[in-house]
Scaffold this motif. Structure first.
Motif, PDB file in Angstrom:
ATOM      1  N   ASP A  74       0.952  -1.147  -0.273  1.00 31.64           N
ATOM      2  CA  ASP A  74       0.835   0.287  -0.239  1.00 31.64           C
ATOM      3  C   ASP A  74       0.505   1.161  -0.085  1.00 31.64           C
ATOM      4  O   ASP A  74       0.277   2.225  -0.509  1.00 31.64           O
ATOM      5  N   ALA A  75       2.162   1.569  -0.005  1.00 27.66           N
ATOM      6  CA  ALA A  75       2.856   1.843   0.598  1.00 27.66           C
ATOM      7  C   ALA A  75       4.110   2.708  -0.028  1.00 27.66           C
ATOM      8  O   ALA A  75       4.003   3.534  -0.577  1.00 27.66           O
ATOM      9  N   GLY A  76       3.666   1.720  -1.740  1.00 26.56           N
ATOM     10  CA  GLY A  76       4.605   1.730  -2.833  1.00 26.56           C
ATOM     11  C   GLY A  76       5.841   0.762  -2.507  1.00 26.56           C
ATOM     12  O   GLY A  76       6.776   1.613  -4.302  1.00 26.56           O
ATOM     13  N   TYR A  77       6.495   0.071  -1.755  1.00 22.47           N
ATOM     14  CA  TYR A  77       7.280  -0.162  -1.865  1.00 22.47           C
ATOM     15  C   TYR A  77       7.311  -1.813  -3.337  1.00 22.47           C
ATOM     16  O   TYR A  77       6.148  -2.219  -3.218  1.00 22.47           O
ATOM     17  N   ASP A  78       8.726  -1.555  -3.925  1.00 22.36           N
ATOM     18  CA  ASP A  78       8.613  -2.880  -4.702  1.00 22.36           C
ATOM     19  C   ASP A  78       9.514  -3.973  -4.891  1.00 22.36           C
ATOM     20  O   ASP A  78       8.871  -5.044  -5.097  1.00 22.36           O
ATOM     21  N   VAL A  79       9.646  -4.420  -3.520  1.00 28.34           N
ATOM     22  CA  VAL A  79      10.706  -5.162  -3.232  1.00 28.34           C
ATOM     23  C   VAL A  79       9.946  -5.346  -1.283  1.00 28.34           C
ATOM     24  O   VAL A  79      10.385  -4.287  -0.735  1.00 28.34           O
ATOM     25  N   LEU A  80       9.991  -6.873  -0.367  1.00 32.15           N
ATOM     26  CA  LEU A  80      10.289  -6.307   0.498  1.00 32.15           C
ATOM     27  C   LEU A  80      10.631  -7.707   0.981  1.00 32.15           C
ATOM     28  O   LEU A  80      10.184  -8.881   0.635  1.00 32.15           O
ATOM     29  N   VAL A  81      11.552  -7.889   2.436  1.00 28.34           N
ATOM     30  CA  VAL A  81      12.311  -8.732   2.439  1.00 28.34           C
ATOM     31  C   VAL A  81      11.687  -9.463   3.933  1.00 28.34           C
ATOM     32  O   VAL A  81      11.267  -8.253   4.946  1.00 28.34           O
ATOM     33  N   THR A 134      17.057 -11.423 -11.225  1.00 26.04           N
ATOM     34  CA  THR A 134      16.968 -12.409 -12.218  1.00 26.04           C
ATOM     35  C   THR A 134      15.698 -13.544 -11.420  1.00 26.04           C
ATOM     36  O   THR A 134      15.890 -14.075 -11.978  1.00 26.04           O
ATOM     37  N   ALA A 135      14.852 -13.340 -10.599  1.00 31.01           N
ATOM     38  CA  ALA A 135      14.244 -13.689 -10.270  1.00 31.01           C
ATOM     39  C   ALA A 135      12.673 -13.235  -9.133  1.00 31.01           C
ATOM     40  O   ALA A 135      12.313 -11.882  -9.330  1.00 31.01           O
ATOM     41  N   ASP A 136      11.680 -14.354  -8.755  1.00 28.09           N
ATOM     42  CA  ASP A 136      10.978 -13.073  -8.446  1.00 28.09           C
ATOM     43  C   ASP A 136      10.578 -13.528  -6.926  1.00 28.09           C
ATOM     44  O   ASP A 136       9.877 -12.699  -6.133  1.00 28.09           O
ATOM     45  N   LEU A 137      11.649 -14.705  -6.330  1.00 29.65           N
ATOM     46  CA  LEU A 137      10.890 -14.668  -5.078  1.00 29.65           C
ATOM     47  C   LEU A 137      12.936 -14.883  -5.042  1.00 29.65           C
ATOM     48  O   LEU A 137      13.261 -15.901  -5.627  1.00 29.65           O
ATOM     49  N   VAL A 138      13.672 -15.199  -3.708  1.00 27.36           N
ATOM     50  CA  VAL A 138      14.926 -15.498  -3.450  1.00 27.36           C
ATOM     51  C   VAL A 138      14.668 -15.248  -1.889  1.00 27.36           C
ATOM     52  O   VAL A 138      14.858 -14.701  -1.095  1.00 27.36           O
ATOM     53  N   LEU A 139      15.267 -16.929  -1.826  1.00 24.67           N
ATOM     54  CA  LEU A 139      15.427 -17.663  -0.132  1.00 24.67           C
ATOM     55  C   LEU A 139      16.860 -17.856   0.083  1.00 24.67           C
ATOM     56  O   LEU A 139      17.636 -17.818  -0.230  1.00 24.67           O
ATOM     57  N   GLY A 140      17.411 -17.220   1.318  1.00 25.48           N
ATOM     58  CA  GLY A 140      18.519 -17.129   1.637  1.00 25.48           C
ATOM     59  C   GLY A 140      18.728 -18.576   2.447  1.00 25.48           C
ATOM     60  O   GLY A 140      17.905 -19.246   3.188  1.00 25.48           O
ATOM     61  N   SER A 141      19.447 -19.288   2.113  1.00 26.34           N
ATOM     62  CA  SER A 141      19.421 -21.070   2.196  1.00 26.34           C
ATOM     63  C   SER A 141      20.735 -21.356   3.292  1.00 26.34           C
ATOM     64  O   SER A 141      21.912 -21.162   2.607  1.00 26.34           O
ATOM     65  N   ARG A 173      14.345 -13.400   3.613  1.00 28.54           N
ATOM     66  CA  ARG A 173      13.869 -14.122   1.869  1.00 28.54           C
ATOM     67  C   ARG A 173      13.367 -12.899   0.955  1.00 28.54           C
ATOM     68  O   ARG A 173      12.668 -11.378   2.134  1.00 28.54           O
ATOM     69  N   ALA A 174      13.293 -12.095  -0.165  1.00 31.01           N
ATOM     70  CA  ALA A 174      13.477 -11.265  -0.292  1.00 31.01           C
ATOM     71  C   ALA A 174      11.884 -11.287  -2.386  1.00 31.01           C
ATOM     72  O   ALA A 174      12.425 -12.187  -2.689  1.00 31.01           O
ATOM     73  N   PHE A 175      11.048 -10.503  -1.279  1.00 27.91           N
ATOM     74  CA  PHE A 175      10.157 -11.289  -3.004  1.00 27.91           C
ATOM     75  C   PHE A 175      10.150  -9.625  -3.405  1.00 27.91           C
ATOM     76  O   PHE A 175       9.736  -8.558  -3.062  1.00 27.91           O
ATOM     77  N   ARG A 176       9.569  -9.515  -4.366  1.00 29.00           N
ATOM     78  CA  ARG A 176       9.038  -8.936  -5.943  1.00 29.00           C
ATOM     79  C   ARG A 176       7.181  -8.619  -5.324  1.00 29.00           C
ATOM     80  O   ARG A 176       6.938  -9.241  -4.647  1.00 29.00           O
ATOM     81  N   LYS A 177       7.540  -7.628  -5.582  1.00 32.36           N
ATOM     82  CA  LYS A 177       5.598  -7.455  -5.051  1.00 32.36           C
ATOM     83  C   LYS A 177       4.394  -8.061  -5.913  1.00 32.36           C
ATOM     84  O   LYS A 177       3.359  -8.765  -5.460  1.00 32.36           O
ATOM     85  N   LEU A 234      22.439  -9.345   3.167  1.00 28.80           N
ATOM     86  CA  LEU A 234      20.981  -8.326   2.275  1.00 28.80           C
ATOM     87  C   LEU A 234      21.582  -8.292   0.680  1.00 28.80           C
ATOM     88  O   LEU A 234      20.935  -8.855   0.347  1.00 28.80           O
ATOM     89  N   PRO A 235      22.435  -8.072   0.463  1.00 30.68           N
ATOM     90  CA  PRO A 235      23.248  -7.402  -0.930  1.00 30.68           C
ATOM     91  C   PRO A 235      22.978  -8.510  -1.870  1.00 30.68           C
ATOM     92  O   PRO A 235      22.575  -8.538  -2.992  1.00 30.68           O
ATOM     93  N   ARG A 236      23.385 -10.076  -1.594  1.00 28.10           N
ATOM     94  CA  ARG A 236      23.270 -11.036  -1.661  1.00 28.10           C
ATOM     95  C   ARG A 236      21.577 -11.053  -2.526  1.00 28.10           C
ATOM     96  O   ARG A 236      21.266 -11.978  -3.300  1.00 28.10           O
ATOM     97  N   LEU A 237      20.901 -11.334  -0.977  1.00 22.91           N
ATOM     98  CA  LEU A 237      19.431 -11.393  -1.902  1.00 22.91           C
ATOM     99  C   LEU A 237      19.268 -10.655  -2.853  1.00 22.91           C
ATOM    100  O   LEU A 237      18.160 -11.283  -3.990  1.00 22.91           O
ATOM    101  N   LEU A 238      19.092  -9.405  -2.807  1.00 23.68           N
ATOM    102  CA  LEU A 238      19.002  -8.148  -3.670  1.00 23.68           C
ATOM    103  C   LEU A 238      19.647  -8.403  -4.833  1.00 23.68           C
ATOM    104  O   LEU A 238      18.604  -8.121  -5.972  1.00 23.68           O
ATOM    105  N   THR A 239      20.381  -8.752  -4.996  1.00 23.35           N
ATOM    106  CA  THR A 239      21.347  -8.701  -6.281  1.00 23.35           C
ATOM    107  C   THR A 239      20.842  -9.752  -6.772  1.00 23.35           C
ATOM    108  O   THR A 239      20.128 -10.091  -8.423  1.00 23.35           O
ATOM    109  N   ALA A 240      20.698 -11.250  -6.066  1.00 28.39           N
ATOM    110  CA  ALA A 240      19.975 -12.565  -7.356  1.00 28.39           C
ATOM    111  C   ALA A 240      17.914 -12.258  -7.330  1.00 28.39           C
ATOM    112  O   ALA A 240      17.790 -12.575  -8.413  1.00 28.39           O
ATOM    113  N   LEU A 241      17.418 -10.830  -6.984  1.00 29.50           N
ATOM    114  CA  LEU A 241      16.314 -10.814  -7.169  1.00 29.50           C
ATOM    115  C   LEU A 241      16.028 -10.299  -8.588  1.00 29.50           C
ATOM    116  O   LEU A 241      15.032 -10.035  -9.213  1.00 29.50           O
TER     117      LEU A 241
END
Length: 254
Positions: free
Chosen positions: A93-100, A122-129, A171-175, A113-120
């Motif tokens: 609702d506040a206009g964010y594009d990525v939610l972690v 080329t992905a729709d969801l990135v999991l820190g594994s 995790r990092a999700f695209r909106k 966190l930069p590792r997750l965002l970098t992988a995002l």
């Protein structure tokens, strides 16, 4: 006057890190500071479940001094899943594009966190594994390792999802991914909540990537893991798996 720092992840849009809290007074300032230092352009939402130890008030003080920090005060302890879902909706609702998703206790290292965002990119969801090459867990007893590894394997086999760490919560999700999952239908909590979202993401056809992280057991405060959370996860995952298989056999949507 210091010149504004160039955004490293501007191509991803606005990023919000959601940190649910309940009695995390010893950790909240430390974790928010680490996030802001690791990726200065991101915003942080502390979603506090009316912590009796004053976590919410401490978060308010942090937010008053930093316009990249926000606080959501919830009525009471309703569970991790409910806190994240409320945070997702607030962020969208506040206009964010990525939610972690990130734990408050430091087990999820903000420096990764930069590792997750970098992988995002080329992905729709990135999991820190924890369970891919390069991932690891620090300071866990063998019993906890067995439960976590076993839980991921059990969920992966029952639900037929190609994810090594399906129970992980960094995790990092695209909106757009969250909007496509049917968040209003999610009722699971805790350990099971993470499995539910990962499974929904795969079923919806989104691209999931895993990147290695080092998971470190909390130094302060008490873990929220309980026997009830584990039992809920096992029976819910079993139910989903059976329903999905029946749906495939009958040709119905599972």
């Amino acid at each position: 006057m210091t010149a504004p720092q160039e955004s490293t992840f501007a191509d991803l849009g606005k990023v919000l890190v959601i940190i649910p809290t309940y009695n995390e007074a010893e950790n909240v300032d430390r974790i928010v500071s680490r996030v802001r230092k690791a990726v200065p352009e991101v915003h942080v939402l502390v979603a506090d479940d009316n912590s009796p130890d004053g976590t919410g008030e401490l978060a308010d003080k942090i937010a008053a001094e930093d316009d990249h920090v926000h606080v959501m005060h919830r009525k009471g302890k309703e569970g991790l899943g409910a806190a994240y879902l409320a945070g997702f909706r607030w962020g969208i609702d506040a206009g964010y594009d990525v939610l972690v998703e990130m734990d408050a206790d430091g087990s999820h290292q903000p420096e990764e966190l930069p590792r997750l965002l970098t992988a995002l990119r080329t992905a729709d969801l990135v999991l820190g594994s924890r369970w891919v090459p390069g991932g690891e867990v620090v300071n866990w007893p063998k019993s906890r390792l067995l439960i976590s590894r076993g839980g991921s394997l059990y969920s992966r086999l029952m639900l037929n999802v190609p994810i090594r760490d399906v129970t992980g919560g960094y995790r990092a999700f695209r909106k757009e991914t969250l909007l496509g999952l049917g968040m209003d239908e999610v009722a699971s909590q805790g350990y099971c909540f993470q499995v539910d979202l990962a499974w929904r993401t795969v079923k919806a056809g989104f691209k999931v990537a895993e990147v290695p992280i080092t998971f470190i057991e909390r130094e302060f405060g008490a873990s929220k893991m309980s026997k009830n959370i584990l039992v809920e996860a096992m029976w819910r995952v079993a139910g989903w798996g059976v329903s999905s298989r029946v749906a495939k056999l009958t040709g119905k949507k599972g």
